[in-house]
Design an enzyme around this catalytic site. Structure first.
Site, PDB file in Angstrom:
ATOM      1  N   LYS C  77      45.875  56.523  -5.517  1.00  0.00           N
ATOM      2  CA  LYS C  77      45.982  55.341  -4.666  1.00  0.00           C
ATOM      3  C   LYS C  77      46.737  55.725  -3.395  1.00  0.00           C
ATOM      4  O   LYS C  77      47.659  56.551  -3.436  1.00  0.00           O
ATOM      5  CB  LYS C  77      46.730  54.234  -5.422  1.00  0.00           C
ATOM      6  CG  LYS C  77      46.747  52.876  -4.733  1.00  0.00           C
ATOM      7  CD  LYS C  77      47.414  51.826  -5.639  1.00  0.00           C
ATOM      8  CE  LYS C  77      47.422  50.440  -5.017  1.00  0.00           C
ATOM      9  NZ  LYS C  77      48.024  49.434  -5.932  1.00  0.00           N
ATOM     10  N   SER C 152      45.421  45.280  -6.514  1.00  0.00           N
ATOM     11  CA  SER C 152      45.280  46.037  -5.289  1.00  0.00           C
ATOM     12  C   SER C 152      44.760  47.467  -5.476  1.00  0.00           C
ATOM     13  O   SER C 152      44.387  48.108  -4.492  1.00  0.00           O
ATOM     14  CB  SER C 152      46.631  46.111  -4.574  1.00  0.00           C
ATOM     15  OG  SER C 152      47.566  46.822  -5.364  1.00  0.00           O
ATOM     16  N   SER C 176      48.036  44.897 -10.608  1.00  0.00           N
ATOM     17  CA  SER C 176      47.200  45.655  -9.673  1.00  0.00           C
ATOM     18  C   SER C 176      46.479  46.862 -10.264  1.00  0.00           C
ATOM     19  O   SER C 176      45.639  47.462  -9.600  1.00  0.00           O
ATOM     20  CB  SER C 176      48.043  46.122  -8.477  1.00  0.00           C
ATOM     21  OG  SER C 176      48.187  45.074  -7.550  1.00  0.00           O
TER      22      SER C 176
END
Lengths: 98, 488, 490
Positions: C77, C152, C176
């Site tokens: 990420k 996210s 997330s």
């Protein structure tokens, strides 16, 4: 709990160093108001004598030895600074605020 | 009580001292703490506020702050909390300063002061001692339209020592700061070098009519960085506030800076957002817990504090107060003196030697006592030799500078250089014969009643012996010879 | 045919049937094929990854395999720092920024030989549940390109679901990792708070953030967790415990396991019936395998979202203060003075959702409101923790839906509050610091549905063991989306 006036939004934006257009201020003010309306429900929870939780899992404070540790090369950061003066960071001048 | 600072108003002073803890690394990262490096060389992701950086507390900084707290009678708290103080400024790279707010490291305590001409020792209460990180440095260069940011100081460990508003004169404020300065240095918590900004003071000053109990509106004087400026600045502020009140005006709560060159204060503009710092517990740091055992261990390891040590020196060694003051100017010197006293077996002589001769010799060599090449034991041995008459005081004084700068064994040096006192009558008589023969005029004036001639002839004998002659024996023998007619 | 797992890649490497170079090549090729349509990745490390793969193959040839992940391609990420690589966090304000240091999790991953092939898109500073709020544009769900992959960590999830890599790292502040896993048919895990060092994870809400894996199986998640977990002296909130040993515990089964079913999670307003059906199916599978279920109550659940958004935004408002244009990242041009530079850099650099949350967080910490909002939320947080403590007295794990619905359409949640409310099942684990995992338990209208397993603090291995037992009995994790691009699949 209170309703957010446009002045409140501007005050908070100033604390947060954000500059909002008046449209943005209005829209965000509306959003904040709706969210604050929603969180208002917490007022009904009886928290008398309940300690606050800042950390979910408590344990003993870890402490560091006072031993210098070599870290990053500061030049790696300075090289990508938006502006620099020698090895100092350069920023626009600070205006005194009365 | 000595005369009030102002005839109409009582002066109320509280002091906040930011004191740099004597660590090698910063409060929340292993970046080095140094002085005078080029900008941003002593930094790490934490000091630079880089994305993903995390703080980890320096355990030694905690110990040092706790030492200062315990040395001032404070109550070190079992739980204290680091909070974030949020505001934007270029010298604050994270956009917040990590500082203890609601739950400081230590509560209470006091500093004892004794102002000349006052009513004797008096205790100034402490509100709290808390730990925090220092900010970096913004350099505002008037010539260019920009500010330069150096983050070497960013994250340097500080303790803030907050007094109660209990000082009643600028002199008391000065005395408090000197006493506090001594304590933090004495226990090794801080070098407190004011020129390097390691001991900085803010003063809160207000006036109220004598006898009033409510506090007047206070102003804050910032960045007072020498004892002299502090007293001057407070005097000036008292005068300013009194004039304002006298003319029916009101004191406004504001922050003033002190311009040492002009000798006057100027109003500082408030820091941005100064009204609302949004303190909250730093979620990157677990509350600091200190066990009772850990606190006791720090307390036990504290050195004897200056006040107690002075009292003991006066009582145990029978030394006069002013000499004790000299001998306890620093903990190192006091330790040195005690070791010398023990090794010499003659404490009062040791006091004289250390307070006068040792200090003078070190000054001459531009060293302090910690840099002495001689062990206190060797100095003690030297003094012992003088006291027992094995060497003369002059020989002792001659050897002292060499010992302090080069080190060495006084016994060996005395033997090697043949410095042992000569008290053998035969040898002394030879020097006396020579002196009497060489200076018939002096012998004659002694006979005429000028007893001072004895001293002159003493000097001649001592010189001939290169200082090794036992002066007591020489005086006795010389007097006998002169009284007997001085014949060779 | 199911997409390969890390375990399968590892076995093929061990048998010499493939090489790390081949795996990395395949990942980069796949990314080039499908990612233009999906937008999972914001950067790939083509040359560097190939070099890392060759080094991994050389290690293997010398018999020096560093870990079960040695030579396996992974995606990070874009809020996880890797030395020398960009660290964008989906934000304009970090334009061009390259981290001068490694996150601890990334350093451990690389020390274990895993090959980072690219960086995954995300909601800006991890604030969002849809991966729409990124300067790079939205990421699309490989199961339906008109839908969100969740957020996210939507880029990480989409990269695995689209078959680019078998394993990706995400971060989970309020769901997330778990919610995107649910939306894309993957296993996603948020470890116990403090299990994985946060050093080098760009903070959203420090007391809630945790790094964790997204993969096809609990087994793959266990491989990753065992590698990156364990105390880190560089993170003061890192637990003193050593690394997890969850692989060793994986085959323990669920015989006698007591599964709590929190009443409030099944009675939530707005939850889709098909979602509850799939979760109940999963419960039945575990019961048939010997687990016992018991109803439990978490009475403060209805306050979790309010509590979460106060705590998270307060911390975020402070965590994001460092992005000011002064030292790195993007600075607004031509500002006359410092204040203007700060305000314009931040206003131009942050997207609307980030501004919204910074304003909310600033407000709830500000003078006069702290007690009513922030402190109150921290007290309610205590009550939520106590709910879980009581519940876990009578059961070993909890089973709940992960999200009230399958993947929603991009643009569907325009109203911020409705977006926040979709986190209702996931935020409590962050507030209480618990390990939580989402795994696929079937489809609803052709879209994956996730079931969430929560455990008490430090029971990460138990959570993984429960998921593994379920996955051995079912094949929901083998379901794949329809071909994305000309049917090509490596």
């Amino acid at each position: 709990m209170s309703k957010l006036s446009p002045e409140d939004v501007r005050h908070v934006a100033r604390l947060a160093a954000l500059r909002l257009s008046s449209d943005e201020a209005e829209a965000l003010g509306r959003d904040l108001h709706a969210i604050l309306d929603y969180v208002e429900q917490l007022a009904e929870v009886d928290t008398e004598g309940v300690p606050p939780t800042a950390h979910a899992i408590p344990f003993e404070t870890p402490l560091r030895q006072d031993t210098p540790v070599s870290s990053i090369d500061p030049e790696e950061v300075l090289a990508q600074a938006p502006a620099r003066a020698g090895t100092a960071f350069a920023v626009p001048k600070v205006l005194d605020e009365a | 009580m000595n005369a009030p600072t102002h005839p109409d108003y009582e002066v109320v002073i509280g002091l906040e001292v930011h004191c740099q803890l004597r660590t090698r690394t910063k409060l929340f990262t292993g970046a080095p703490v140094r002085f005078g490096e080029p900008p941003n060389q002593d930094t790490s992701p934490v000091c630079l506020g880089l994305p993903g950086a995390l703080p980890v507390l320096n355990g030694y900084a905690v110990e040092l702050a706790a030492r200062a707290a315990l040395a001032t009678g404070g109550e070190v708290q079992p739980d204290s909390v680091f909070a974030r103080k949020n505001y934007f400024y270029p010298d604050l790279p994270k956009g917040y300063q990590i500082s203890q707010f609601e739950h400081p490291l230590s509560l209470g305590g006091y500093v004892e002061i004794d102002v000349a001409g006052g009513d004797g020792p008096r205790r100034i209460g402490l509100t709290r001692i808390h730990m925090e990180e220092d900010a970096g440095k913004s350099i505002h260069d008037g010539a260019v339209e920009e500010t330069h940011v150096d983050l070497n100081r960013s994250g340097v460990p500080l303790m803030e020592i907050v007094s109660e508003p209990e000082m009643r004169s600028p002199e008391e404020a000065g005395a408090y700061l000197r006493a506090l300065h001594e304590i933090v240095r004495w226990v090794g918590a801080s070098d407190a070098d004011m020129e390097k900004g390691q001991f900085r003071c803010d003063a809160n000053v207000s006036l109220r009519p004598h006898g009033a109990t409510a506090l007047g509106t206070r102003t804050e004087l910032k960045n007072l960085n020498s004892f002299r400026y502090i007293e001057e600045a407070i005097h000036a502020e008292v005068k300013r506030q009194a004039a304002l009140l006298d003319s029916g005006g009101e004191v406004v709560q504001e922050t003033w800076g002190w311009d040492a060159d002009a000798g006057r204060a100027f109003v500082m503009r408030g820091k941005e957002n100064a009204d609302d710092y949004r303190y909250f517990p730093d979620p990157d740091l677990i509350p600091l817990t200190l066990s009772e055992e850990a606190i006791e261990a720090i307390r036990t390891a504290l050195p004897e504090l200056p006040g107690a040590r002075r009292a003991r020196f006066e009582q145990a060694y029978g030394l006069p107060a002013d000499q004790v003051q000299v001998l306890t100017a620093s903990r190192e010197l006091a330790d040195f003196f005690e070791a010398v006293a023990e090794a010499s077996g003659a404490a009062r002589a040791a006091a004289n030697w250390v307070a006068r001769d040792v200090q003078a010799a070190l000054r001459e060599a531009d060293r302090d006592v910690a840099q002495s090449a001689a062990t206190p034991q060797s100095i003690g041995v030297l003094i012992g030799m003088v006291e027992s008459g094995r060497i003369t005081a002059k020989s002792g004084r001659d050897l002292l500078p060499e010992l302090l700068t080069e080190g060495g064994d006084p016994e060996a040096l005395v033997a090697e250089r043949g410095l042992e006192t000569v008290s053998d009558a035969g040898e002394l008589e030879r020097w006396i014969d020579d002196a009497l023969a060489a200076h018939p005029k002096a012998v004659a004036s002694y006979a005429d009643g000028d007893k001072k001639s004895l001293n002159f002839l003493m000097g001649q004998v001592m010189r001939a012996s290169q200082g090794k002659a036992d002066p007591g024996r020489v005086r006795t023998l010389l007097a006998e010879r002169l009284d007997a007619g001085g014949a060779a | 045919m199911p997409l390969p797992t890390v375990a399968a890649q590892r076995a093929a490497l061990d048998r010499g049937e493939t090489s790390s170079a081949d795996l990395v090549d395949a990942a980069l090729t796949r990314a080039a094929e499908v990612d233009p349509a999906i937008g999972a990745l914001v950067a790939t490390r083509d040359e560097a990854a190939r070099a890392d793969a060759e080094a991994a193959d050389a290690r293997r040839a010398r018999g020096e395999v560093a870990s079960p992940l040695d030579g396996v391609p992974v995606v990070l990420k874009d809020n996880l720092a890797q030395h020398g690589e960009t660290l964008g966090c989906g934000s304009r304000i970090l334009e061009g920024y390259r981290s001068p240091f490694d996150a601890t999790a990334v350093a451990r991953l690389r020390a274990g030989g895993a090959v980072v092939v690219g960086r995954a898109n995300m909601d800006e500073f991890a604030m969002g549940s849809s991966t729409e709020h990124s300067v790079a544009g939205p990421t699309r769900n490989p199961w339906d390109l008109s839908r969100s992959p969740g957020g996210s960590s939507g880029g990480s999830a989409a990269a695995v679901a689209a078959g680019i890599v078998a394993l990706a790292l995400g971060s989970d502040t309020g769901g997330s990792i778990r919610q995107p896993a649910s939306f894309t048919g993957l296993v996603g895990m948020k470890p116990t708070y403090g299990r994985v060092s946060r050093l080098g994870l760009v903070a959203f809400a420090s007391s809630l953030d945790q790094i964790g894996p997204l993969a096809h199986t609990a087994e793959d998640c266990a491989l990753l967790l065992d590698l990156i977990s364990g105390h880190d002296p560089g993170d003061a909130t890192s637990l003193p415990e050593g690394p997890t040993a969850s692989q060793a515990d994986l085959d323990g089964g669920v015989e006698g396991l007591r599964i709590g079913l929190p009443r409030e999670y099944f009675e939530t307003e707005g939850v889709r019936a098909e979602v509850l059906d799939r979760v109940r199916d999963a419960v039945a599978v575990l019961e048939a395998a010997g687990a016992k279920t018991t109803p439990v109550s978490l009475p403060n659940t209805r306050h979790a979202i309010a509590c979460y958004y106060l705590v998270a935004t307060a911390e975020a408002s402070s965590n994001l203060a460092r992005f000011d244009g002064a030292r790195y990242g993007r600075r607004a041009e031509g500002a006359a003075d410092l204040r203007e530079m700060y305000e314009r850099s931040r206003s131009e650099g942050f997207g609307t959702e980030v501004k919204r949350r910074i304003l909310l967080g600033t407000f709830v910490l500000s003078a006069g409101y702290y007690d009513a909002y922030y402190k109150k939320a921290q007290q309610v947080r205590t009550l939520l923790r106590r709910d879980f403590e009581r519940a876990f007295e009578g059961c070993d794990v909890l089973l709940t839906p992960t999200a009230p619905e399958p993947a929603f359409r991009i643009g569907e949640k325009a109203d911020p509050l409705s977006m926040y409310l979709s986190d209702v099942y996931t935020v409590s684990a962050n507030l209480a610091g618990l390990p939580g995992l989402s795994m696929p338990c079937g489809l609803a209208d052709g879209l994956p549905v996730g079931v969430q397993i929560l455990g008490p603090p430090l029971a990460d291995a138990r959570v993984l063991r429960t998921a593994h037992a379920y996955q051995r009995l079912t094949d929901h994790h083998e379901a794949t989306p329809a071909p994305i691009d000309s049917g090509a699949r490596t």
